[in-house]
Enzyme design. Structure first.
Site, PDB file in Angstrom:
ATOM      1  N   ARG A 171      -3.355 -41.885  16.478  1.00 45.73           N
ATOM      2  CA  ARG A 171      -4.046 -41.465  15.251  1.00 45.73           C
ATOM      3  C   ARG A 171      -5.510 -41.162  15.522  1.00 45.73           C
ATOM      4  O   ARG A 171      -6.077 -40.214  14.964  1.00 45.73           O
ATOM      5  CB  ARG A 171      -3.914 -42.563  14.184  1.00 45.73           C
ATOM      6  CG  ARG A 171      -2.493 -42.761  13.678  1.00 45.73           C
ATOM      7  CD  ARG A 171      -2.445 -43.763  12.534  1.00 45.73           C
ATOM      8  NE  ARG A 171      -2.847 -45.104  12.950  1.00 45.73           N
ATOM      9  CZ  ARG A 171      -2.011 -46.010  13.460  1.00 45.73           C
ATOM     10  NH1 ARG A 171      -0.733 -45.704  13.628  1.00 45.73           N
ATOM     11  NH2 ARG A 171      -2.451 -47.213  13.794  1.00 45.73           N
ATOM     12  N   SER A 227       2.995 -37.313  19.132  1.00 47.22           N
ATOM     13  CA  SER A 227       3.947 -36.358  19.695  1.00 47.22           C
ATOM     14  C   SER A 227       5.364 -36.872  19.497  1.00 47.22           C
ATOM     15  O   SER A 227       5.594 -38.080  19.393  1.00 47.22           O
ATOM     16  CB  SER A 227       3.684 -36.135  21.189  1.00 47.22           C
ATOM     17  OG  SER A 227       3.885 -37.340  21.920  1.00 47.22           O
ATOM     18  N   ASP A 266       8.323 -44.536  22.497  1.00 44.98           N
ATOM     19  CA  ASP A 266       7.943 -45.786  21.854  1.00 44.98           C
ATOM     20  C   ASP A 266       9.173 -46.534  21.330  1.00 44.98           C
ATOM     21  O   ASP A 266       9.347 -47.731  21.585  1.00 44.98           O
ATOM     22  CB  ASP A 266       6.968 -45.493  20.717  1.00 44.98           C
ATOM     23  CG  ASP A 266       6.424 -46.755  20.074  1.00 44.98           C
ATOM     24  OD1 ASP A 266       5.864 -47.594  20.794  1.00 44.98           O
ATOM     25  OD2 ASP A 266       6.555 -46.899  18.848  1.00 44.98           O
ATOM     26  N   ASP A 311      10.837 -50.040  22.737  1.00 43.55           N
ATOM     27  CA  ASP A 311      11.003 -51.178  21.826  1.00 43.55           C
ATOM     28  C   ASP A 311      12.435 -51.692  21.837  1.00 43.55           C
ATOM     29  O   ASP A 311      12.690 -52.887  21.982  1.00 43.55           O
ATOM     30  CB  ASP A 311      10.621 -50.785  20.399  1.00 43.55           C
ATOM     31  CG  ASP A 311       9.127 -50.582  20.232  1.00 43.55           C
ATOM     32  OD1 ASP A 311       8.361 -51.050  21.098  1.00 43.55           O
ATOM     33  OD2 ASP A 311       8.731 -49.967  19.230  1.00 43.55           O
TER      34      ASP A 311
END
Length: 223
Positions: free
Chosen positions: A61, A67, A74, A78
């Site tokens: 941010r 993207s 990500d 996780d």
């Protein structure tokens, strides 16, 4: 359609949030490599990798470097790291099926959410403005609440990992033992347990609403 240049493609791979994502993968790899020999180091590396999950979002941010690749990287990081920890806990505790079921719920819920978002033409799986469930809206719309649920779940798993004594450890007996620890440990354990419970409820709600969205898509397509 014009193809993206090699330079532009490389620049996306080198976005700051994505570089943080690569370091997260490395930290998780090292953490699980030493999980049987150095539990403290595992806990530190695993938690720091999880902390970086929020850090990469801030950088995305701050520098306008969000993207699609970064979002997928990500989420995959996780889900895989949590899945590996749950699989590890299933080896330490009995009944281990509890952790396997949690693993299945986590993956299924997020996969349904991602795919239903794709079908709906949304740019993010966190876009739940059109859902009628208030808890799901609160989870994705209010960052502190999402952070509490996610951090609580991961910290609870880390606590259980650190307190595991042997392959035959009873999960129930371990929880009872933790409740006999210092007030600070008990407070942390109960707090994480509450956040973890909320996270599992949200996973179930998310899976159901996403499944409904998939069925609705099929219904519209069949007309």
């Amino acid at each position: 359609m014009a193809q993206p240049s090699a330079k532009k493609t490389l620049s996306v791979y080198l976005y700051i949030p994505n570089i943080i994502g690569y370091f997260r993968i490395i930290m998780n790899f090292i953490a699980f490599a030493v999980c049987y020999t150095n539990r403290t180091l595992f806990a530190i590396l695993y938690f720091f990798s999880f902390f970086c999950d929020g850090l990469d979002g801030w950088f995305a941010r701050r520098f306008n470097q969000a993207s699609t690749f970064g979002a997928v990287l990500d989420m995959v990081t996780d889900r895989v790291s949590t899945a590996c920890l749950l699989a590890l806990l299933s080896q330490f505790y009995r009944p281990g099926l509890v952790f396997i079921l949690l693993l299945g719920l986590d993956i299924t819920s997020h996969w349904f959410q991602m795919y239903s978002s794709f079908l709906s033409g949304k740019t993010s799986h966190k876009d739940v403005k059109h859902t009628g469930n208030g808890l799901l809206k609160l989870y994705y719309g209010y960052r502190p609440f999402m952070a509490f649920c996610c951090v609580a779940s991961e910290v609870l798993y880390i606590i259980l990992f650190l307190y595991a004594d042997a392959m035959s450890t009873s999960l129930l007996n371990t929880c009872r033992g933790i409740l006999k620890e210092s007030p600070l440990v008990v407070f942390m354990f109960i707090s994480t347990l509450i956040g973890w419970a909320l996270k599992q409820v949200i996973n179930v709600i998310q899976m159901k609403t996403a499944a409904d969205a998939c069925v609705a898509y099929d219904s519209k397509r069949g007309k």
